[in-house]
Scaffold this active site. Structure first.
Site, PDB file in Angstrom:
ATOM      1  N   ASN A 111      -0.114  -3.891  -7.486  1.00  0.00           N
ATOM      2  CA  ASN A 111      -0.888  -4.972  -7.157  1.00  0.00           C
ATOM      3  C   ASN A 111      -2.023  -4.863  -6.044  1.00  0.00           C
ATOM      4  OD1 ASN A 111      -1.871  -7.632  -6.427  1.00  0.00           O
ATOM      5  ND2 ASN A 111       0.127  -8.259  -5.638  1.00  0.00           N
ATOM      6  N   TRP A 112      -3.204  -4.592  -6.599  1.00  0.00           N
ATOM      7  CA  TRP A 112      -4.258  -4.106  -5.774  1.00  0.00           C
ATOM      8  C   TRP A 112      -4.803  -5.172  -4.614  1.00  0.00           C
ATOM      9  CZ3 TRP A 112      -8.153  -1.158  -9.031  1.00  0.00           C
ATOM     10  CH2 TRP A 112      -7.786   0.142  -9.760  1.00  0.00           C
ATOM     11  N   LYS A 113      -4.406  -6.581  -5.189  1.00  0.00           N
ATOM     12  CA  LYS A 113      -5.026  -7.765  -4.229  1.00  0.00           C
ATOM     13  C   LYS A 113      -6.387  -7.818  -4.316  1.00  0.00           C
ATOM     14  CE  LYS A 113      -0.345  -7.772  -2.226  1.00  0.00           C
ATOM     15  NZ  LYS A 113       0.458  -8.057  -0.981  1.00  0.00           N
ATOM     16  N   HIS A 154       2.400 -15.246  -7.516  1.00  0.00           N
ATOM     17  CA  HIS A 154       2.479 -14.513  -6.204  1.00  0.00           C
ATOM     18  C   HIS A 154       2.481 -15.418  -4.820  1.00  0.00           C
ATOM     19  CE1 HIS A 154       1.907 -11.518  -2.860  1.00  0.00           C
ATOM     20  NE2 HIS A 154       2.260 -10.665  -3.736  1.00  0.00           N
ATOM     21  N   GLU A 158       1.364 -15.037  -2.158  1.00  0.00           N
ATOM     22  CA  GLU A 158       0.081 -15.251  -1.256  1.00  0.00           C
ATOM     23  C   GLU A 158      -0.856 -16.449  -1.927  1.00  0.00           C
ATOM     24  OE1 GLU A 158      -1.320 -11.145  -1.490  1.00  0.00           O
ATOM     25  OE2 GLU A 158       0.410 -10.661  -0.175  1.00  0.00           O
ATOM     26  N   GLU A 198      10.212 -11.129  -4.619  1.00  0.00           N
ATOM     27  CA  GLU A 198       9.546 -10.558  -3.599  1.00  0.00           C
ATOM     28  C   GLU A 198       9.915 -11.392  -2.312  1.00  0.00           C
ATOM     29  OE1 GLU A 198       5.791  -8.073  -4.870  1.00  0.00           O
ATOM     30  OE2 GLU A 198       5.180 -10.287  -4.660  1.00  0.00           O
ATOM     31  N   GLY A 249       4.100  -6.565   2.800  1.00  0.00           N
ATOM     32  CA  GLY A 249       3.147  -5.956   3.713  1.00  0.00           C
ATOM     33  C   GLY A 249       3.547  -5.972   5.137  1.00  0.00           C
ATOM     34  N   SER A 271       7.002  -4.083   0.117  1.00  0.00           N
ATOM     35  CA  SER A 271       7.116  -2.613   0.939  1.00  0.00           C
ATOM     36  C   SER A 271       7.670  -1.848   0.367  1.00  0.00           C
ATOM     37  CB  SER A 271       7.632  -2.881   2.558  1.00  0.00           C
ATOM     38  OG  SER A 271       6.783  -3.914   3.328  1.00  0.00           O
ATOM     39  N   GLY A 273       2.163  -3.306  -3.436  1.00  0.00           N
ATOM     40  CA  GLY A 273       0.983  -3.921  -2.947  1.00  0.00           C
ATOM     41  C   GLY A 273       0.475  -2.566  -2.292  1.00  0.00           C
ATOM     42  N   GLY A 274       0.539  -2.414  -0.844  1.00  0.00           N
ATOM     43  CA  GLY A 274      -0.111  -1.348  -0.212  1.00  0.00           C
ATOM     44  C   GLY A 274       0.055   0.029  -0.819  1.00  0.00           C
TER      45      GLY A 274
HETATM   46  P1  PGA Z   1       3.365  -4.870  -0.455  1.00  0.00           P
HETATM   47  O1  PGA Z   1       3.340  -6.073  -1.288  1.00  0.00           O
HETATM   48  O2  PGA Z   1       4.077  -3.610  -1.299  1.00  0.00           O
HETATM   49  O3  PGA Z   1       2.134  -4.353   0.425  1.00  0.00           O
HETATM   50  O4  PGA Z   1       4.524  -5.172   0.696  1.00  0.00           O
HETATM   51  C1  PGA Z   1       3.989  -6.265  -2.442  1.00  0.00           C
HETATM   52  C2  PGA Z   1       3.373  -7.665  -3.076  1.00  0.00           C
HETATM   53  O5  PGA Z   1       2.588  -8.226  -2.323  1.00  0.00           O
HETATM   54  O6  PGA Z   1       3.218  -7.750  -4.364  1.00  0.00           O
END
Ligand code: PGA
Length: 253
Positions: free
Chosen positions: A9-11, A97, A99, A169, A175, A215, A236-237
């Site tokens: 997930n590049w966001k 998601h 967010e 999640e 994050g 994470s 994500g990251g």
């Molecule tokens: P993260 O993000 O791996 O940076 O914690 C995961 C996500 O939001 O899908």
């Protein structure tokens, strides 16, 4: 065996050029996926066609959208519909998601509409659920996530929900560098599977991949994915760094 999935997930990160380079670097690692393994890249809308064509010749690599709108079409300036995604050959879409739930006010009812539009357009939803820290501290995470599934997914017939990908999640782990322990992940993933089994059947519940997100890193993926009910990760990251995501793909069961 149930599908095992590494989903990036590049966001809202990376330029087009950096995204293309990242994909090239990951594909250069030449990881051959087995028939039950998938690598999915949820990229920003303007990179979808590029991503789709980058992965086109690779077995079980796919491009995904990070979102779609909950209405079919119309006067929604700046939005993108599931039908538009379908028209450019996209088969996966992240839905709900945390967010988007938080910053865009997405409710369980809106997400039910998104899920329906995905199915209408032959798009498999990667449906996200997960509790905030306060709920975890209260110890009511199970009923919280069960309600998310019930209100957004349980109107679906068995043959549709069987196709879905769920990503659990916990918001407190996204994050933050704070990962759920393998025990916490296994416990709630198993719980989600029993909720689905109670509503549908054991065989439906057994078929649905449940990814862990929050994470996931190159150095903890293998341990997390080794849990019997954890079928990969939504990342994500660590999906923004080629070497890290390569390791995460390699960590799939
Ligand atoms: P993260 O993000 O791996 O940076 O914690 C995961 C996500 O939001 O899908």
């Amino acid at each position: 065996m149930r599908k095992q999935i590494a989903a990036a997930n590049w966001k809202m990160n990376l330029t087009y050029q950096n995204g293309e380079k990242l994909l090239d670097d990951i594909l250069d690692a030449n990881i051959k996926l087995s028939s039950h393994q998938l690598a999915i890249f949820a990229v920003p809308y303007p990179y979808l066609i590029m991503t789709r064509s980058e992965v086109e010749d690779e077995k079980n690599y796919y491009a995904a959208a990070q979102n779609c709108h909950h209405k079919r079409s119309g006067a929604y300036t700046g939005e993108v519909s599931a039908d538009m995604l379908h028209s450019i050959g996209i088969n996966y879409c992240v839905v709900g998601h945390s967010e988007r739930r938080e910053y865009n006010g997405e409710t369980n009812a809106m997400l039910a509409d998104k899920v329906n539009l995905c199915y209408e357009n032959n798009i498999i939803p990667v449906f996200c659920c997960g509790e905030p820290l306060a709920i975890r501290e209260e110890g009511t995470q199970n009923s919280y996530v069960a309600a998310q599934l019930r209100e957004s997914l349980f109107h679906l017939p068995a043959e549709k929900i069987k196709e879905i990908i769920i990503a659990y999640e916990p918001i407190w782990a996204i994050g933050t560098g704070k990962t759920a322990t393998t025990e916490q992940a296994q416990e709630i993933h198993h719980f989600l599977r029993t909720v689905i089994a109670d509503q549908y059947s054991e065989s439906v519940a057994d078929d649905i991949p449940i990814l862990y997100g929050g994470s996931v890193k190159a150095n903890n993926a293998k341990e997390l994915f080794s849990c019997p009910d954890v079928d990969g990760g939504l990342v994500g990251g660590a999906s923004l760094v080629a070497e890290d995501f390569i390791e995460i793909i390699k960590a799939l069961k």
